[in-house]
Design a protein around this motif. Structure first.
Motif, mmCIF file in Angstrom:
data_model
loop_
_atom_site.group_PDB
_atom_site.id
_atom_site.type_symbol
_atom_site.label_atom_id
_atom_site.label_comp_id
_atom_site.label_asym_id
_atom_site.label_seq_id
_atom_site.Cartn_x
_atom_site.Cartn_y
_atom_site.Cartn_z
ATOM 1 N N ALA A 1 0.826 -1.206 0.000
ATOM 2 C CA ALA A 1 0.000 0.000 0.000
ATOM 3 C C ALA A 1 0.866 1.265 0.000
ATOM 4 C CB ALA A 1 -0.932 -0.007 1.208
ATOM 5 N N ILE A 2 2.019 1.226 0.680
ATOM 6 C CA ILE A 2 2.928 2.375 0.693
ATOM 7 C C ILE A 2 3.392 2.703 -0.720
ATOM 8 C CG2 ILE A 2 5.301 3.039 1.264
ATOM 9 C CD1 ILE A 2 3.588 3.666 3.537
ATOM 10 N N VAL A 3 3.788 1.686 -1.472
ATOM 11 C CA VAL A 3 4.222 1.901 -2.857
ATOM 12 C C VAL A 3 3.077 2.483 -3.679
ATOM 13 C CG1 VAL A 3 5.003 0.761 -4.974
ATOM 14 C CG2 VAL A 3 5.982 0.107 -2.774
ATOM 15 N N GLY A 4 1.887 1.954 -3.462
ATOM 16 C CA GLY A 4 0.730 2.487 -4.169
ATOM 17 C C GLY A 4 0.483 3.949 -3.845
ATOM 18 N N ILE B 1 -6.072 2.333 -1.903
ATOM 19 C CA ILE B 1 -4.826 2.624 -1.199
ATOM 20 C C ILE B 1 -5.091 3.396 0.094
ATOM 21 C CG2 ILE B 1 -2.624 3.834 -1.331
ATOM 22 C CD1 ILE B 1 -2.798 1.322 -3.076
ATOM 23 N N LEU B 2 -5.927 4.412 0.027
ATOM 24 C CA LEU B 2 -6.178 5.258 1.187
ATOM 25 C C LEU B 2 -6.859 4.509 2.327
ATOM 26 C CD1 LEU B 2 -7.362 8.576 -0.536
ATOM 27 C CD2 LEU B 2 -5.092 8.020 0.387
ATOM 28 N N ILE B 3 -7.697 3.539 1.995
ATOM 29 C CA ILE B 3 -8.404 2.782 3.036
ATOM 30 C C ILE B 3 -7.556 1.624 3.551
ATOM 31 C CG2 ILE B 3 -10.421 1.313 3.482
ATOM 32 C CD1 ILE B 3 -11.955 3.083 1.470
ATOM 33 N N GLN B 4 -6.852 0.945 2.628
ATOM 34 C CA GLN B 4 -6.106 -0.241 3.047
ATOM 35 C C GLN B 4 -4.755 0.096 3.679
ATOM 36 O OE1 GLN B 4 -6.019 -3.627 0.463
ATOM 37 N NE2 GLN B 4 -8.044 -3.212 -0.387
ATOM 38 N N LEU B 5 -4.232 1.297 3.430
ATOM 39 C CA LEU B 5 -2.957 1.676 4.050
ATOM 40 C C LEU B 5 -3.046 1.700 5.579
ATOM 41 C CD1 LEU B 5 -0.030 2.606 3.700
ATOM 42 C CD2 LEU B 5 -0.881 4.954 3.523
ATOM 43 N N PRO B 6 -4.017 2.398 6.180
ATOM 44 C CA PRO B 6 -4.109 2.348 7.657
ATOM 45 C C PRO B 6 -4.459 0.966 8.179
ATOM 46 C CG PRO B 6 -5.971 3.556 6.715
ATOM 47 C CD PRO B 6 -4.995 3.346 5.611
ATOM 48 N N LEU B 7 -5.261 0.204 7.430
ATOM 49 C CA LEU B 7 -5.556 -1.165 7.854
ATOM 50 C C LEU B 7 -4.273 -1.991 7.903
ATOM 51 C CD1 LEU B 7 -8.818 -1.956 5.816
ATOM 52 C CD2 LEU B 7 -8.641 -1.435 8.257
ATOM 53 N N GLY B 8 -3.447 -1.853 6.873
ATOM 54 C CA GLY B 8 -2.190 -2.594 6.836
ATOM 55 C C GLY B 8 -1.226 -2.161 7.918
ATOM 56 N N PHE B 9 -1.182 -0.844 8.198
ATOM 57 C CA PHE B 9 -0.273 -0.338 9.236
ATOM 58 C C PHE B 9 -0.651 -0.886 10.606
ATOM 59 C CE2 PHE B 9 0.626 2.975 12.458
ATOM 60 C CZ PHE B 9 2.011 2.881 12.430
ATOM 61 N N LEU B 10 -1.935 -0.815 10.937
ATOM 62 C CA LEU B 10 -2.382 -1.311 12.240
ATOM 63 C C LEU B 10 -2.130 -2.815 12.375
ATOM 64 C CD1 LEU B 10 -5.755 0.644 12.622
ATOM 65 C CD2 LEU B 10 -3.591 1.072 13.814
ATOM 66 N N VAL C 1 8.050 -4.316 -6.762
ATOM 67 C CA VAL C 1 7.402 -5.313 -7.619
ATOM 68 C C VAL C 1 6.007 -5.628 -7.107
ATOM 69 C CG1 VAL C 1 7.488 -7.714 -8.413
ATOM 70 C CG2 VAL C 1 9.571 -6.327 -8.413
ATOM 71 N N ALA C 2 5.907 -5.877 -5.790
ATOM 72 C CA ALA C 2 4.605 -6.225 -5.212
ATOM 73 C C ALA C 2 3.637 -5.044 -5.259
ATOM 74 C CB ALA C 2 4.785 -6.702 -3.766
ATOM 75 N N GLY C 3 4.137 -3.850 -4.905
ATOM 76 C CA GLY C 3 3.263 -2.677 -4.850
ATOM 77 C C GLY C 3 2.799 -2.222 -6.218
ATOM 78 N N LEU C 4 3.734 -2.113 -7.174
ATOM 79 C CA LEU C 4 3.359 -1.699 -8.529
ATOM 80 C C LEU C 4 2.500 -2.759 -9.203
ATOM 81 C CD1 LEU C 4 6.728 -0.110 -9.734
ATOM 82 C CD2 LEU C 4 4.654 1.072 -8.982
ATOM 83 N N GLY C 5 2.815 -4.033 -8.924
ATOM 84 C CA GLY C 5 1.995 -5.110 -9.481
ATOM 85 C C GLY C 5 0.571 -5.051 -8.971
ATOM 86 N N ALA C 6 0.419 -4.802 -7.665
ATOM 87 C CA ALA C 6 -0.926 -4.713 -7.084
ATOM 88 C C ALA C 6 -1.694 -3.538 -7.666
ATOM 89 C CB ALA C 6 -0.820 -4.565 -5.571
ATOM 90 N N LEU C 7 -1.020 -2.383 -7.791
ATOM 91 C CA LEU C 7 -1.673 -1.182 -8.316
ATOM 92 C C LEU C 7 -2.107 -1.404 -9.762
ATOM 93 C CD1 LEU C 7 -2.216 1.611 -7.023
ATOM 94 C CD2 LEU C 7 -0.232 2.448 -8.296
ATOM 95 N N ALA C 8 -1.191 -1.910 -10.580
ATOM 96 C CA ALA C 8 -1.513 -2.144 -11.989
ATOM 97 C C ALA C 8 -2.597 -3.204 -12.142
ATOM 98 C CB ALA C 8 -0.250 -2.577 -12.742
ATOM 99 N N ALA C 9 -2.551 -4.237 -11.298
ATOM 100 C CA ALA C 9 -3.528 -5.316 -11.397
ATOM 101 C C ALA C 9 -4.939 -4.806 -11.137
ATOM 102 C CB ALA C 9 -3.179 -6.438 -10.416
#
Length: 297
Positions: free
Chosen positions: A54-57, A194-203, A222-230
């Motif tokens: 999510a940070i990369v996103g 990204i905005l919703i899942q970033l705090p979920l992932g941090f916690l 790789v993981a972040g850009l892949g997730a965003l593009a996917a």
């Protein structure tokens, strides 16, 4: 009359072709995301993997997402965004456990029980028609998956149950995305993700935080850009194609994952994988040809 008729046909035909192209990009991106996530999970916790993806996103949308600010300020369908992302985050967590603990082909094969849920949710929530070609493609694709995993023979790991739960969550999330695309752009859908899942992932990551090294950064990208593009590509495809058309096509990720697992991780691969892949490909080809004929008619 003969001069104007082709232009009337070009719209649906072009949109259908664009939808297929976006699905191809989405499939490749999902494979990249799975490889990056597996590499990260060798040193970090699953929760950290989701957080850094999510940070990369977030970095990407801060760089290119200014044009979406007016749409985001409106907060259109925000409750649906929240529901979609809570469901999707939980499904991602279970799915990533599967990516770490199971062969890639097995994970994607189990994930593709999802079209059963998608077909049911699309019928109940979106009122989409279950046409014979779509039903046949879904059944054929699922048979191909069964050939690949051979239930009771090759898939006995209890982690498989977690991936099946993730598949149900992804199915519901996909229906939410389809609903969102009616009023929200694909770019805004990804930004809200990204905005919703970033705090979920941090916690979640605070529960099992491990040291991070510089060698993790390339796999984060790789993981972040892949997730965003996917997810962006999938949203673009869903904007142009019905959900029950998208999912049978997406079955092709299974043989693709089998090949990546074989070459990258020396995961066993045999003729059953290719036989199942051939069944999937044939089922999808029949459905695509039927949809093209319907779009041209």
């Amino acid at each position: 009359m003969s001069k104007t008729s082709p232009s009337k046909q070009d719209g649906p035909r072009t949109e259908f072709a664009k939808g297929l192209l976006w699905m191809g990009i989405s499939m490749l991106s999902f494979i990249g995301m799975s490889v990056g996530s597996r590499e990260l999970a060798a040193t970090l916790s699953i929760q950290q993997v989701l957080f850094f993806r999510a940070i990369v996103g977030l970095m990407v949308i801060l760089a290119v997402g200014r044009a979406l600010l007016p749409e985001l300020r409106g907060g259109k369908l925000i409750r649906l965004h929240v529901m979609r992302n809570v469901v999707h985050f939980l499904a991602q967590y279970l799915w990533t456990i599967g990516v770490v603990m199971l062969p890639l082909a097995s994970v994607f094969a189990l994930e593709f029980t999802m079209p059963i849920w998608v077909a049911v949710f699309a019928f109940l929530l979106l009122k989409e028609k279950l046409t014979p070609p779509r039903i046949a493609a879904t059944i054929g694709g699922f048979i191909g998956v069964l050939v690949i995993i051979r239930p009771g023979i090759g898939m006995v790991d209890p982690t498989a149950g977690l991936v099946l739960m993730a598949a149900a969550g992804y199915g519901l999330s996909l229906i939410f995305v389809k609903q969102l695309t009616r009023e929200v752009s694909p770019g805004a859908i990804v930004v809200w993700m990204i905005l919703i899942q970033l705090p979920l992932g941090f916690l979640a990551s605070l529960m099992d935080w491990r040291p991070v090294s510089f060698s993790d950064i390339p796999w984060m990208l790789v993981a972040g850009l892949g997730a965003l593009a996917a997810h962006y590509s999938q949203a673009q495809a869903l904007k142009r194609l019905d959900a029950s058309v998208v999912m049978p096509i997406d079955f092709l990720r299974v043989p693709m994952a089998a090949l990546v697992g074989y070459y990258a991780y020396a995961e066993a691969i045999d003729l059953w994988v290719f036989l199942g892949g051939a069944i999937i490909l044939f089922s999808n080809y029949r459905a695509v040809m039927a949809e093209r004929r319907a779009a041209i008619a």
